[in-house]
Design a protein around this motif. Structure first.
Motif, PDB file in Angstrom:
ATOM      1  N   ILE A 440       0.741  -1.211  -0.012  1.00 53.45           N
ATOM      2  CA  ILE A 440       0.193  -0.059   0.211  1.00 53.45           C
ATOM      3  C   ILE A 440       0.972   1.265   0.009  1.00 53.45           C
ATOM      4  O   ILE A 440       0.621   2.258  -0.641  1.00 53.45           O
ATOM      5  CB  ILE A 440      -0.835   0.052   1.217  1.00 53.45           C
ATOM      6  N   LYS A 441       1.634   1.386   0.931  1.00 53.06           N
ATOM      7  CA  LYS A 441       2.763   2.604   0.815  1.00 53.06           C
ATOM      8  C   LYS A 441       3.572   2.625  -0.196  1.00 53.06           C
ATOM      9  O   LYS A 441       3.943   3.617  -0.754  1.00 53.06           O
ATOM     10  CB  LYS A 441       3.506   2.248   2.210  1.00 53.06           C
ATOM     11  N   ARG A 442       4.166   1.559  -0.879  1.00 54.50           N
ATOM     12  CA  ARG A 442       5.043   1.760  -2.000  1.00 54.50           C
ATOM     13  C   ARG A 442       3.897   2.255  -3.228  1.00 54.50           C
ATOM     14  O   ARG A 442       4.350   3.173  -3.700  1.00 54.50           O
ATOM     15  CB  ARG A 442       5.349   0.373  -2.630  1.00 54.50           C
ATOM     16  N   GLU A 443       2.783   1.902  -3.361  1.00 61.68           N
ATOM     17  CA  GLU A 443       2.002   2.478  -4.264  1.00 61.68           C
ATOM     18  C   GLU A 443       1.676   4.016  -4.035  1.00 61.68           C
ATOM     19  O   GLU A 443       1.445   4.902  -4.811  1.00 61.68           O
ATOM     20  CB  GLU A 443       0.519   1.676  -4.387  1.00 61.68           C
ATOM     21  N   GLU A 444       1.184   4.319  -2.648  1.00 60.75           N
ATOM     22  CA  GLU A 444       1.022   5.700  -2.503  1.00 60.75           C
ATOM     23  C   GLU A 444       2.447   6.621  -2.733  1.00 60.75           C
ATOM     24  O   GLU A 444       2.222   7.681  -3.269  1.00 60.75           O
ATOM     25  CB  GLU A 444       0.997   5.785  -0.860  1.00 60.75           C
ATOM     26  N   TYR A 445       3.700   6.060  -2.409  1.00 62.49           N
ATOM     27  CA  TYR A 445       4.955   6.867  -2.627  1.00 62.49           C
ATOM     28  C   TYR A 445       4.802   7.242  -4.374  1.00 62.49           C
ATOM     29  O   TYR A 445       5.148   8.165  -4.406  1.00 62.49           O
ATOM     30  CB  TYR A 445       5.953   5.811  -2.403  1.00 62.49           C
ATOM     31  N   HIS A 446       4.447   6.181  -4.976  1.00 60.99           N
ATOM     32  CA  HIS A 446       4.592   6.175  -6.437  1.00 60.99           C
ATOM     33  C   HIS A 446       3.576   7.378  -6.996  1.00 60.99           C
ATOM     34  O   HIS A 446       3.496   7.921  -7.859  1.00 60.99           O
ATOM     35  CB  HIS A 446       4.655   4.983  -7.282  1.00 60.99           C
ATOM     36  N   ASP A 447       2.255   7.019  -6.451  1.00 59.26           N
ATOM     37  CA  ASP A 447       1.297   7.956  -6.781  1.00 59.26           C
ATOM     38  C   ASP A 447       1.716   9.538  -6.460  1.00 59.26           C
ATOM     39  O   ASP A 447       1.166  10.270  -7.412  1.00 59.26           O
ATOM     40  CB  ASP A 447      -0.033   7.552  -5.909  1.00 59.26           C
TER      41      ASP A 447
END
Length: 464
Positions: A440-447
């Motif tokens: 979840i947090k990796r996706e948020e980082y890239h978003d």
């Protein structure tokens, strides 16, 4: 209001306070609260059968669109009269799926970790200091501090700015006291438009429940005054960030004695050996722990040393000390430790779980944090920091998530969660909760970071 213990206590309060509706709520992994409005005459069904939600629609709770509903079974101890809405109450519940506790539920994760500590004879207690800013938008749609006169370069404790928000702040203080949380101070913090309301300690579960209600209350009341209350860690580049400081201690489960207090502490901080062990545990796991307590991309714009243009009062190094605000772990009062790393952009249940798991690892291994640090870590030369072997906190969400994945103590603390088959069908497979969280947090980082900003355009368009 006395805290209810049973459903019968809740029914009595409903009658005494003429409650007509109840918000039944839960929080998902990123800290978002979801609720349904339940008529008070359905109180028996609410506490026996719960209330259903489409978990996938609510947020990150380990579900897909094909998943069965999550059911929220309220905890009577969380029942609170909403002070600013006549006839309304609020209650928080644990997430279940098909009648069983749901392993993705942050509140359940914290309860499980607290149970482990209690089996060793410890009760984990916390108080919190939640900083927030009152903001709105100007005619051009730009974010600004709501009070246009709150523009001093050193606004901390400014009596005039506090007076201009007197009605809102005194209402919040009164409501906190009415709720039985013993508010002992309200102040204007170091940032323009920034305020803090201190809340006294309770056991970790109660404190996390209070924090969720507190955030809802501050948001709701600010809207009444035409403002936005933001707990965002760093809404302005040139303004102080918002923290959510944990003040922690372990207490004897039988005698209710504070086990962190030692007035004969040879280091002079009135902290027991157990307290130092706990400090050492958090410092040992600080890099992975940070992913839970500073859980957004924006969090790491707050975790910076102060400069002439960027004000801050937050840690940048993995250290502890006495009454020194440049340290990660600050021991400013007898028998308690304050962690200045956390912010309120995520789930307090997960943050408290990480703090307890890391601290208890230090207790169980009898780790020693060494002598306290008394430097001003904002101005200390890098060479001196390196010479003393001081390690730095992660510089980004991606970095902290990397360390979280490698931390075996935290992996065990957050447990295993069920995973669906490749096409969403049920399976017997599981994975570590921290791996789910890390995705979840990796996706948020890239978003966030993959978006090209106007600042990048102005800086790099004609460079070199």
């Amino acid at each position: 209001m006395a805290q209810p213990e049973t459903v019968e206590d809740v029914k009595r309060l409903i009658e005494e306070h003429e409650i007509e509706f109840i918000f039944a709520s839960f929080t998902e992994v990123q800290g978002k609260s979801s609720a349904k409005l339940v008529p008070a005459n359905q109180v028996d069904a609410l506490f026996s059968e719960g209330v259903g939600f489409a978990g996938f629609a609510a947020g990150h709770i380990g579900q897909g669109p094909q998943s069965p509903d999550v059911e929220i079974i309220p905890d009577p101890k969380t029942f609170r009269i909403v002070p600013w809405k006549k006839g309304l109450a609020h209650v928080i519940g644990d997430v279940t799926v098909e009648g069983k506790p749901w392993e993705y539920c942050p509140r359940t994760i914290l309860k499980n970790q607290m149970k482990k500590a209690e089996e060793q004879g410890y009760v984990f207690k916390l108080g919190f200091e939640a900083e927030f800013m009152l903001v709105d938008y100007n005619e051009d749609g730009e974010l600004r501090v709501a009070d246009k006169y709150d523009n001093w370069p050193r606004p901390c404790y400014d009596v005039k700015a506090l007076t201009r928000q007197y009605e809102l702040m005194t209402r919040l203080s009164k409501y906190v006291s009415e709720l039985g949380w013993e508010n002992y101070a309200v102040d204007h913090e170091d940032g323009n438009g920034q305020f803090e309301i201190n809340v006294t300690f309770a056991d970790a579960l109660e404190t996390a429940d209070r924090a969720i209600f507190f955030r809802y209350m501050v948001d709701s009341l600010a809207e009444e005054y035409g403002m936005i209350a933001t707990f965002m860690p760093k809404p302005f580049t040139d303004n102080t960030g918002n923290g959510f400081h944990y003040t922690m201690s372990l207490w004897d489960a039988e005698t209710d004695e504070n086990l962190f207090l030692d007035e004969n502490d040879p280091r002079g901080l009135d902290l027991s050996e157990l307290g130092y062990n706990f400090v050492a545990g958090i410092l040992e796991h600080a890099r992975g722990y940070t992913a839970m307590v500073a859980p957004t991309v924006n969090s790491y714009k707050r975790l910076k040393a102060g400069t002439e243009t960027i004000r801050t009062w937050v840690p940048v190094a993995i250290t502890y000390g006495g009454n020194n605000r440049t340290q990660m772990m600050r021991i400013a009062r007898s028998g308690a430790i304050e962690d200045r790393t956390p912010d309120f952009s995520g789930s307090p249940y997960l943050g408290f779980t990480a703090a307890l798991a890391a601290g208890m690892d230090g207790v169980n291994r009898k780790l020693d944090p060494g002598e306290p640090n008394d430097m001003d870590l904002y101005i200390a030369p890098w060479q001196e920091i390196k010479r003393r072997g001081i390690q730095m906190l992660p510089h980004s969400l991606m970095e902290s998530v990397h360390y979280l994945g490698q931390d075996q103590v935290l992996r065990e603390a957050f447990g295993q969660v069920p995973v669906d088959g490749p096409y969403g069908e049920p399976s017997d497979e599981t994975e570590a909760f921290v791996d789910y969280y890390a995705r979840i947090k990796r996706e948020e980082y890239h978003d966030v970071t993959d978006v090209v900003t106007s600042h990048e355009i102005s800086r790099y368009l004609r460079f070199p």
